[in-house]
Design an enzyme around this catalytic site. Structure first.
Site, PDB file in Angstrom:
ATOM      1  N   LEU A  27       0.816  -1.216   0.000  1.00  0.00           N
ATOM      2  CA  LEU A  27       0.000   0.000   0.000  1.00  0.00           C
ATOM      3  C   LEU A  27       0.846   1.260   0.000  1.00  0.00           C
ATOM      4  CD1 LEU A  27      -2.697  -1.058   2.621  1.00  0.00           C
ATOM      5  CD2 LEU A  27      -3.058  -0.814   0.162  1.00  0.00           C
ATOM      6  N   LYS A  85      -5.099  -1.898  15.585  1.00  0.00           N
ATOM      7  CA  LYS A  85      -5.793  -0.992  14.677  1.00  0.00           C
ATOM      8  C   LYS A  85      -6.949  -0.283  15.378  1.00  0.00           C
ATOM      9  CE  LYS A  85      -3.202  -1.503  11.078  1.00  0.00           C
ATOM     10  NZ  LYS A  85      -2.366  -0.370  10.600  1.00  0.00           N
ATOM     11  N   THR A 140      -2.014  -7.939  -0.326  1.00  0.00           N
ATOM     12  CA  THR A 140      -0.661  -7.470  -0.024  1.00  0.00           C
ATOM     13  C   THR A 140       0.100  -8.584   0.688  1.00  0.00           C
ATOM     14  OG1 THR A 140      -1.194  -6.609   2.187  1.00  0.00           O
ATOM     15  CG2 THR A 140      -1.531  -5.113   0.310  1.00  0.00           C
ATOM     16  N   ASN A 177       1.951   4.675   7.398  1.00  0.00           N
ATOM     17  CA  ASN A 177       1.510   3.470   6.715  1.00  0.00           C
ATOM     18  C   ASN A 177       2.183   2.200   7.240  1.00  0.00           C
ATOM     19  OD1 ASN A 177       0.521   1.809   4.249  1.00  0.00           O
ATOM     20  ND2 ASN A 177       2.760   1.672   4.122  1.00  0.00           N
ATOM     21  N   TYR A 229      -3.247  -7.699  15.854  1.00  0.00           N
ATOM     22  CA  TYR A 229      -3.443  -6.763  14.745  1.00  0.00           C
ATOM     23  C   TYR A 229      -4.735  -5.980  14.933  1.00  0.00           C
ATOM     24  CZ  TYR A 229      -3.937  -4.960  10.005  1.00  0.00           C
ATOM     25  OH  TYR A 229      -4.093  -4.138   8.913  1.00  0.00           O
ATOM     26  N   ASP A 255      13.232   3.586  10.673  1.00  0.00           N
ATOM     27  CA  ASP A 255      12.703   2.428  11.384  1.00  0.00           C
ATOM     28  C   ASP A 255      11.803   3.003  12.469  1.00  0.00           C
ATOM     29  OD1 ASP A 255      12.149   0.314  13.065  1.00  0.00           O
ATOM     30  OD2 ASP A 255      14.218  -0.403  13.207  1.00  0.00           O
TER      31      ASP A 255
END
Length: 233
Positions: free
Chosen positions: A13, A161, A190, A80, A157, A53
């Site tokens: 992305l 988010k 992805t 991102n 994850y 990083d």
């Protein structure tokens, strides 16, 4: 000329967002940890590579100093960079180290990078922050059996988010003069999901590009997908 810095921009992305924004006339800075991949992406897209990083304070500070020396400001920061962490399995097997590894990139990395780049954003006439979040962090979508988000077990994850989406609202309230929004790319093919997503990477960047190119006066504190604005839930 709009100057845009994108973390994790050497692939997926991030790279597609960079490609599209270069085509739209932005000066794009490719932020990536892997120098070889970052330099290759920058050369291919007509951008400039900046090592970063997001899990390392010194690296993020050096990236901000690099941009301050060369461009002097940024107009758009796109957070991102992200990692998935453990998928499936028994949640009781998760460890603190697992959680730290995911949150270090997906949440703390956003805080670290945004704080370091705020002085450069403050030099812009129309500063914008876009946080790449996910519908996987939505209570409503992950409980809707008709949505793909409900069929994935990825505790860290999804939690990261959800945290990033809430962080976006708090930044929007507290950072006067900046537009801070979150993008939900949707289920995009992805490396993060083994290319199992049903959207192309171009479709997955629609919301990110839209938020990065909105005109002055657009809203703040929103979660936006390629279909439009989503309710916070």
């Amino acid at each position: 000329m709009t100057i845009t810095f994108i973390t994790g921009a050497n692939k997926g992305l991030g790279r597609e967002t960079a490609r599209r924004l270069v085509e739209l006339g932005h000066t794009v800075l490719i932020g990536a940890r892997d120098r070889a991949r970052g330099e290759e992406a920058a050369a291919a897209l007509g951008a400039r590579y900046v090592p970063i990083d997001v899990t390392d304070d010194a690296s993020v500070s050096a990236a901000a100093a690099n941009v301050r020396e060369h461009e002097g400001r940024i107009d758009v920061l796109i957070n991102n960079a992200g990692v998935h962490g453990p998928v499936g399995g028994d949640p009781q097997d998760l460890t603190g180290a697992d959680a730290l590894a995911v949150f270090q990139v997906n949440v703390i990395g956003v805080i670290r990078t945004t704080s370091a780049f705020l002085p450069l954003l403050r030099r812009s006439d129309d500063p914008v922050v876009v946080n790449v979040s996910s519908g996987m962090g939505s209570l409503a979508l992950t409980h809707d059996p008709d949505r793909p988000e409900s069929r994935v077990l990825a505790p860290l994850y999804t939690a990261s988010k959800a945290a990033l989406t809430m962080l976006t609202t708090q930044y929007a309230k507290g950072l006067e003069g900046l537009r801070v929004n979150a993008a939900d790319p949707g289920y995009t093919a992805t490396d993060l999901n083994g290319h199992s997503g049903f959207q192309t990477v171009t479709e997955g960047t629609d919301a990110i590009v839209a938020l990065a190119t909105e005109g002055r006066g657009a809203g703040t504190g929103r979660l936006v997908s390629r279909e439009g604005e989503l309710a916070w839930s």
